[in-house]
Design an enzyme around this catalytic site. Structure first.
Site, PDB file in Angstrom:
ATOM      1  N   ARG A   1       0.863  -1.326  -0.093  1.00  0.00           N
ATOM      2  CA  ARG A   1      -0.002  -0.181  -0.067  1.00  0.00           C
ATOM      3  C   ARG A   1       0.847   1.241  -0.040  1.00  0.00           C
ATOM      4  O   ARG A   1       0.536   2.344  -0.760  1.00  0.00           O
ATOM      5  CB  ARG A   1      -0.699   0.213   1.240  1.00  0.00           C
ATOM      6  CG  ARG A   1      -2.083  -0.662   1.123  1.00  0.00           C
ATOM      7  CD  ARG A   1      -2.725  -1.144   2.512  1.00  0.00           C
ATOM      8  NE  ARG A   1      -1.647  -2.019   2.839  1.00  0.00           N
ATOM      9  CZ  ARG A   1      -1.666  -3.592   2.354  1.00  0.00           C
ATOM     10  NH1 ARG A   1      -2.755  -3.774   1.577  1.00  0.00           N
ATOM     11  NH2 ARG A   1      -0.828  -4.297   2.488  1.00  0.00           N
ATOM     12  N   THR A   2       1.597   1.239   0.960  1.00  0.00           N
ATOM     13  CA  THR A   2       2.497   2.735   1.094  1.00  0.00           C
ATOM     14  C   THR A   2       3.409   2.922   0.012  1.00  0.00           C
ATOM     15  O   THR A   2       3.056   4.205  -0.579  1.00  0.00           O
ATOM     16  CB  THR A   2       3.305   2.612   2.629  1.00  0.00           C
ATOM     17  OG1 THR A   2       2.539   1.967   3.496  1.00  0.00           O
ATOM     18  CG2 THR A   2       3.581   3.879   2.626  1.00  0.00           C
TER      19      THR A   2
ATOM     20  N   LYS B   1      25.050  -4.273  -0.581  1.00  0.00           N
ATOM     21  CA  LYS B   1      26.749  -4.113  -0.672  1.00  0.00           C
ATOM     22  C   LYS B   1      27.313  -3.588   0.710  1.00  0.00           C
ATOM     23  O   LYS B   1      28.554  -3.219   0.838  1.00  0.00           O
ATOM     24  CB  LYS B   1      27.124  -3.518  -1.942  1.00  0.00           C
ATOM     25  CG  LYS B   1      26.640  -3.913  -3.000  1.00  0.00           C
ATOM     26  CD  LYS B   1      27.345  -2.985  -4.137  1.00  0.00           C
ATOM     27  CE  LYS B   1      26.188  -3.337  -5.547  1.00  0.00           C
ATOM     28  NZ  LYS B   1      26.431  -2.088  -6.329  1.00  0.00           N
TER      29      LYS B   1
ATOM     30  N   ARG C   1      11.154   3.579   3.568  1.00  0.00           N
ATOM     31  CA  ARG C   1      10.848   2.730   4.594  1.00  0.00           C
ATOM     32  C   ARG C   1      12.079   1.943   4.819  1.00  0.00           C
ATOM     33  O   ARG C   1      12.810   1.361   4.103  1.00  0.00           O
ATOM     34  CB  ARG C   1       9.762   1.789   4.252  1.00  0.00           C
ATOM     35  CG  ARG C   1       9.280   0.819   5.333  1.00  0.00           C
ATOM     36  CD  ARG C   1       8.456   0.110   4.748  1.00  0.00           C
ATOM     37  NE  ARG C   1       6.851   0.593   4.884  1.00  0.00           N
ATOM     38  CZ  ARG C   1       5.799   0.166   4.909  1.00  0.00           C
ATOM     39  NH1 ARG C   1       5.649  -1.152   4.548  1.00  0.00           N
ATOM     40  NH2 ARG C   1       4.724   0.829   5.274  1.00  0.00           N
TER      41      ARG C   1
ATOM     42  N   HIS D   1       4.690   5.604  11.777  1.00  0.00           N
ATOM     43  CA  HIS D   1       4.329   5.394  10.237  1.00  0.00           C
ATOM     44  C   HIS D   1       3.197   6.796   9.887  1.00  0.00           C
ATOM     45  O   HIS D   1       2.207   6.350  10.019  1.00  0.00           O
ATOM     46  CB  HIS D   1       3.544   4.175  10.239  1.00  0.00           C
ATOM     47  CG  HIS D   1       3.291   3.870   8.636  1.00  0.00           C
ATOM     48  ND1 HIS D   1       3.520   4.625   7.666  1.00  0.00           N
ATOM     49  CD2 HIS D   1       2.896   2.651   8.011  1.00  0.00           C
ATOM     50  CE1 HIS D   1       2.931   4.182   6.624  1.00  0.00           C
ATOM     51  NE2 HIS D   1       2.863   2.713   6.799  1.00  0.00           N
TER      52      HIS D   1
HETATM   53  N1   CP Z   1      -0.422   0.082   5.859  1.00  0.00           N
HETATM   54  C1   CP Z   1       0.856  -0.309   5.324  1.00  0.00           C
HETATM   55  O1   CP Z   1       1.900   0.383   5.575  1.00  0.00           O
HETATM   56  O2   CP Z   1       0.872  -1.175   4.342  1.00  0.00           O
HETATM   57  P1   CP Z   1       2.177  -1.950   3.349  1.00  0.00           P
HETATM   58  O3   CP Z   1       2.956  -2.434   4.405  1.00  0.00           O
HETATM   59  O4   CP Z   1       1.503  -2.703   2.393  1.00  0.00           O
HETATM   60  O5   CP Z   1       2.829  -0.495   2.667  1.00  0.00           O
END
Ligand code: CP
Length: 366
Positions: free
Chosen positions: A51-52, A80, A101, A129
């Site tokens: 999603r993100t 590496k 991320r 998040h």
């Molecule tokens: N909600 C969320 O962070 O989903 P993903 O891990 O799929 O990005």
């Protein structure tokens, strides 16, 4: 230049502005279709995502911009041994804005030390998040009509669930909200967040029974038990099915309670609940893309804004005690701490540091 590392980087007024902007984007998408022409978003995902990452990419394309990046540490030079700071310094030469991320807590705080473009935290370990919270706020605003005076049950892995930590920080700033924190004892909300709720006099209660608590909630926020954050497989297997929301439990819930989940789900929500009109988790997905469009527009329109200086950070000659903190592995990253001062001792003015918090992962050092 603005970054979004934690949801508290945005004031309540700015959150409301973003929600307003998102409502306009949702209503008039065509008006925004060319706003980011000539701009590039880099998505640096050192950890899996559906999603993100894809919603950031869809958001940038729908704004007329372009996207580059990687979807796994193994397909970048991190495999590496390249540091986060070097990766981000390099990508700053190619992109106008970065969404990243990383599995280690505090990694985006390290990234901004070398970035020349805005950095958005798209999830750092079990820490924060903030853009999921933007999706969650839009869901609550649209489905419940308000962000205040809500009784919100958060259920599941409240220890490692970064979406929970960011959502609590955001909603604790709106008046009258009450949190019911439903989890096994082992997966309770970290002490630092509990202390903040106490200091701010925010109403909350820790509980273990979903059946008992579901009867009086405005919103139930279910979460996955975060397998990837456990040190012990046995512990995960013991706790993984602690809570399963099914049709029987939904019969106990108020008619106007909404069910939220940041997704992905494993089996903590029975798929039969999907057909209940109170299930909002796939609406959250769509709202996430719209809020990310609003955020990209905001950060790229504020490049010349003068940032207020943040809190003072100091070195102590020690290293962070959190084994999941970016400062434990990142080469050349100086350990930094926020000191908290005792202002008076028995009425006499003083500024003795009494506590230190890591400037990357925010863990209190004991
Ligand atoms: N909600 C969320 O962070 O989903 P993903 O891990 O799929 O990005």
């Amino acid at each position: 230049m603005r970054h979004l590392l934690s949801v508290t980087d945005l004031s309540v007024e700015e959150l409301d502005e973003l929600l307003k902007a998102a409502a306009d984007i949702e209503e008039h998408p065509d008006l925004y279709a060319h706003r980011m022409e000539g701009k590039k978003l880099a998505t640096l995902f050192f950890e899996p995502s559906t999603r993100t990452r894809l919603s950031f990419e869809a958001a940038m394309y729908e704004l007329g911009g372009q996207v580059l990046g990687f979807a796994g540490a193994n397909s970048s030079s991190a495999a590496k041994g390249e540091s986060v700071k070097d990766t981000v310094r390099t990508v700053s030469c190619y992109a106008d804005i970065i969404a990243m991320r990383h599995p280690l807590e505090g990694a985006p705080w390290a990234a901004v030390q070398s970035s020349t473009v805005p950095v958005i935290n798209a999830g750092d370990g079990g820490h924060h998040h903030p853009t999921q919270t933007l999706a969650d706020l839009m869901t609550l605003r649209k489905e419940k009509g308000r962000l205040d005076h809500l009784k919100i049950g958060l259920c599941g892995d409240l220890k490692f669930g970064r979406t929970v930590h960011s959502l609590i920080e955001a909603l604790a700033r709106y008046p009258g909200n009450e949190f019911i924190l439903i989890s096994p004892w082992e997966l309770r909300v970290p002490a630092g967040i509990i202390n903040e709720l106490k200091e701010k006099n925010v109403a909350f209660r820790e509980a273990e029974s979903l059946e008992e608590e579901i009867t009086s909630l405005d919103a139930l926020y279910m979460t996955r038990i975060q397998q990837e954050r456990f040190f012990s497989v046995e512990e995960y297997l013991r706790l993984k099915d602690s809570y399963i929301l099914d049709e029987e439990k939904m019969r106990l819930a108020p008619k106007d309670m909404i069910v939220m989940h940041p997704l992905p789900r494993v089996n903590e929500i029975d798929v039969k609940v999907d057909r209940d009109e109170r299930a909002c988790y796939f609406k959250q997905v769509m709202y996430g893309k719209i809020m990310r469009k609003a955020l990209i527009l905001k950060l790229l329109s504020e490049l010349d804004r003068e940032e207020a200086p943040g809190p003072v950070k100091i070195t102590t000659g020690k290293h962070c005690k959190n084994p999941r903190c970016i400062s434990t592995t990142e080469q050349g990253l100086e350990p930094l701490f926020y000191p908290v001062h005792q202002v008076t001792v028995q009425g006499v003015p003083t500024r003795i540091p009494t506590k230190y918090f890591c400037a990357y992962c925010e863990m209190e050092q004991v």
